[in-house]
Write an enzyme that holds these catalytic residues in place. Sequence first.
Site, PDB file in Angstrom:
ATOM      1  N   HIS A  82     -28.517  39.411  34.600  1.00 38.07           N
ATOM      2  CA  HIS A  82     -28.968  40.848  34.480  1.00 38.07           C
ATOM      3  C   HIS A  82     -27.622  41.517  34.352  1.00 38.07           C
ATOM      4  O   HIS A  82     -27.247  42.868  34.739  1.00 38.07           O
ATOM      5  CB  HIS A  82     -29.726  41.785  35.346  1.00 38.07           C
ATOM      6  CG  HIS A  82     -31.207  41.006  35.225  1.00 38.07           C
ATOM      7  ND1 HIS A  82     -32.132  41.785  34.333  1.00 38.07           N
ATOM      8  CD2 HIS A  82     -31.765  40.121  35.842  1.00 38.07           C
ATOM      9  CE1 HIS A  82     -33.209  40.946  34.067  1.00 38.07           C
ATOM     10  NE2 HIS A  82     -33.036  40.045  35.222  1.00 38.07           N
ATOM     11  N   ASP A  94     -25.547  40.996  31.493  1.00 41.01           N
ATOM     12  CA  ASP A  94     -25.109  40.854  29.894  1.00 41.01           C
ATOM     13  C   ASP A  94     -25.317  42.156  29.288  1.00 41.01           C
ATOM     14  O   ASP A  94     -24.416  42.734  28.540  1.00 41.01           O
ATOM     15  CB  ASP A  94     -26.016  39.665  29.271  1.00 41.01           C
ATOM     16  CG  ASP A  94     -27.459  39.923  29.078  1.00 41.01           C
ATOM     17  OD1 ASP A  94     -27.949  40.447  29.916  1.00 41.01           O
ATOM     18  OD2 ASP A  94     -27.965  38.992  28.468  1.00 41.01           O
ATOM     19  N   ALA A 150     -40.551  28.171  30.506  1.00 46.97           N
ATOM     20  CA  ALA A 150     -39.781  28.094  31.767  1.00 46.97           C
ATOM     21  C   ALA A 150     -38.574  28.698  31.794  1.00 46.97           C
ATOM     22  O   ALA A 150     -37.958  28.468  33.141  1.00 46.97           O
ATOM     23  CB  ALA A 150     -39.629  26.581  31.716  1.00 46.97           C
ATOM     24  N   GLY A 151     -38.254  29.738  31.209  1.00 43.89           N
ATOM     25  CA  GLY A 151     -37.102  30.672  31.645  1.00 43.89           C
ATOM     26  C   GLY A 151     -35.927  29.927  31.326  1.00 43.89           C
ATOM     27  O   GLY A 151     -34.686  30.165  31.919  1.00 43.89           O
ATOM     28  N   SER A 186     -34.756  29.509  27.857  1.00 44.47           N
ATOM     29  CA  SER A 186     -34.476  29.641  26.672  1.00 44.47           C
ATOM     30  C   SER A 186     -35.014  28.910  25.446  1.00 44.47           C
ATOM     31  O   SER A 186     -34.109  28.876  24.624  1.00 44.47           O
ATOM     32  CB  SER A 186     -32.984  30.060  26.725  1.00 44.47           C
ATOM     33  OG  SER A 186     -32.397  31.115  27.322  1.00 44.47           O
ATOM     34  N   SER A 187     -36.270  28.401  25.553  1.00 51.10           N
ATOM     35  CA  SER A 187     -36.775  27.781  24.518  1.00 51.10           C
ATOM     36  C   SER A 187     -36.774  28.687  23.016  1.00 51.10           C
ATOM     37  O   SER A 187     -36.473  28.181  22.043  1.00 51.10           O
ATOM     38  CB  SER A 187     -38.189  27.179  24.768  1.00 51.10           C
ATOM     39  OG  SER A 187     -39.157  28.161  25.095  1.00 51.10           O
ATOM     40  N   SER A 188     -37.289  29.856  23.260  1.00 43.82           N
ATOM     41  CA  SER A 188     -37.238  30.762  22.136  1.00 43.82           C
ATOM     42  C   SER A 188     -35.856  31.225  21.701  1.00 43.82           C
ATOM     43  O   SER A 188     -35.789  31.145  20.421  1.00 43.82           O
ATOM     44  CB  SER A 188     -37.979  32.191  22.596  1.00 43.82           C
ATOM     45  OG  SER A 188     -37.306  32.738  23.525  1.00 43.82           O
ATOM     46  N   GLU A 217     -34.357  39.370  18.048  1.00 43.01           N
ATOM     47  CA  GLU A 217     -35.034  39.424  19.291  1.00 43.01           C
ATOM     48  C   GLU A 217     -35.567  40.940  19.478  1.00 43.01           C
ATOM     49  O   GLU A 217     -36.594  41.123  20.036  1.00 43.01           O
ATOM     50  CB  GLU A 217     -34.261  38.867  20.231  1.00 43.01           C
ATOM     51  CG  GLU A 217     -34.856  38.760  21.584  1.00 43.01           C
ATOM     52  CD  GLU A 217     -35.199  37.481  22.269  1.00 43.01           C
ATOM     53  OE1 GLU A 217     -34.976  36.406  21.704  1.00 43.01           O
ATOM     54  OE2 GLU A 217     -35.653  37.371  23.281  1.00 43.01           O
ATOM     55  N   ASP A 275     -28.250  34.355  26.305  1.00 43.33           N
ATOM     56  CA  ASP A 275     -29.386  33.255  25.900  1.00 43.33           C
ATOM     57  C   ASP A 275     -28.518  32.762  24.516  1.00 43.33           C
ATOM     58  O   ASP A 275     -28.578  31.339  24.361  1.00 43.33           O
ATOM     59  CB  ASP A 275     -30.692  33.313  25.911  1.00 43.33           C
ATOM     60  CG  ASP A 275     -31.061  33.764  27.309  1.00 43.33           C
ATOM     61  OD1 ASP A 275     -30.581  33.508  28.279  1.00 43.33           O
ATOM     62  OD2 ASP A 275     -31.946  34.810  27.341  1.00 43.33           O
TER      63      ASP A 275
HETATM   64  C1  GLA Z   1     -33.170  36.952  30.064  1.00 44.50           C
HETATM   65  C2  GLA Z   1     -32.409  37.795  28.610  1.00 44.50           C
HETATM   66  C3  GLA Z   1     -30.981  37.606  28.801  1.00 44.50           C
HETATM   67  C4  GLA Z   1     -30.585  38.111  30.263  1.00 44.50           C
HETATM   68  C5  GLA Z   1     -31.396  37.382  31.362  1.00 44.50           C
HETATM   69  C6  GLA Z   1     -31.069  38.081  32.811  1.00 44.50           C
HETATM   70  O1  GLA Z   1     -32.687  35.482  30.025  1.00 44.50           O
HETATM   71  O2  GLA Z   1     -32.771  36.953  27.294  1.00 44.50           O
HETATM   72  O3  GLA Z   1     -30.428  38.388  27.772  1.00 44.50           O
HETATM   73  O4  GLA Z   1     -30.580  39.641  30.315  1.00 44.50           O
HETATM   74  O5  GLA Z   1     -32.743  37.456  31.039  1.00 44.50           O
HETATM   75  O6  GLA Z   1     -29.660  37.558  33.035  1.00 44.50           O
END
Ligand code: GLA
Length: 391
Positions: free
Chosen positions: A39, A41, A132-133, A135-137, A169, A181
């Site tokens: 959090h 970026d 799963a968090g 970043s597959s998307s 996005e 990501d």
């Molecule tokens: C998600 C968002 C990123 C970033 C993170 C938190 O993955 O896609 O841009 O803000 O949350 O660090």
Amino acid sequence: MTQATTPAAKAAEAFQRLHGRAPEGVWSAPGRVNLIGEHTDYNDGFVLPFALPHRIAVAASPRADGVLTVSTLGDDGGVQDADPVVVADLVPGIVTGWAAYPSGVAWALREQGIGVSGGADLVIAGDVPAGAGLSSSHALECAVALALLDLAGVDAERPDIARWVQRSENAFVGAPTGILDQTASLCCVEAHALFYDVRSGKSEQIPFDAAASGLEVLVIDTRASHSHVDGGYGARRAGCERAAGILGVPALRDVDIAELDDALVRLPEELRPLVRHVVTENDRVLRTVDLLRAGKLADIGPLVSASHASLRDDYRVSCLELDVAVDSAMAAGALGARMIGGGFGGSAIALVPVERHDAVEQSVLAGFSSRSLTRPRLFTAVPSAGAGRDR
Ligand code: GLA
């Protein structure tokens, strides 16, 4: 015929099957973990991700009739087709669900004046765990971006591609996310973590070889679902922007850790924890990078754990599953552990001495089962290559 194993081989084989010809090329992009810098970026701050070996591949060929077709190969070998769209007609809101990700990239590139309006056939296969968090998307979007750019004969800089994907996005998919990501997927290299300064766009590849220190980064996919299209993510982002406005700075990046206490008293109560997280997290990234540069990888654990505590208590984006993952990994000898990504679900990482791997895994599984939570998925992550053309 031998069985295709990699996402790139699977995408190429499926393309041949569906379209009766070989694709013009195959491009792929990885998922990511973020070692630290969460959090930060969208506050113009610092991040430190590395790329996973898991990738999303896109086999693609150009068309001449302006139509974009997208087919996705599922884990079970089944194929899901998106409704075909005319690239020239794309506007935010007309494509929803998973198909918004590839269509949004075509829209964003078209908006940049890039020649994608002839259309294309895309066939997607991948092994980045979805939801799963990890970043597959974004891996999907980045692979599609590279494919469409190459088909259009355009050679673009990676940071520019990251910005176009982010625009897709934000404006097309409707998720108010930052640029962590996409940058990780496009710019990471094998055996390194990427130290990225979002404001300046400057990056540095930091060698990251956990095994050389007798350690590993264990990923714990809690299988608790998360979404950043609505709710908590956007609210926190808005809170940060409001705080920066009150403090009279362009972004929270501009609040120095030495000035934090002074800044906090100038803010309404409800914004203070958000600011405390962002300012201390940026500082933790810088300290982590200093330790890694000094070859002290084993010493970053306390910073990693402090990041989790800050995300849990100040930013309030953790959840039961993430806290159980972190606490049970630490109880069994992890040197540090934290949730990664936006939060509210998804994955955690733990820095684990190799000889404690089994104990940590057992502890995490036991922690979940004693609370009747869905069994998490665990795997060891090694920094891997960023996005590129496979064939
Ligand atoms: C998600 C968002 C990123 C970033 C993170 C938190 O993955 O896609 O841009 O803000 O949350 O660090």
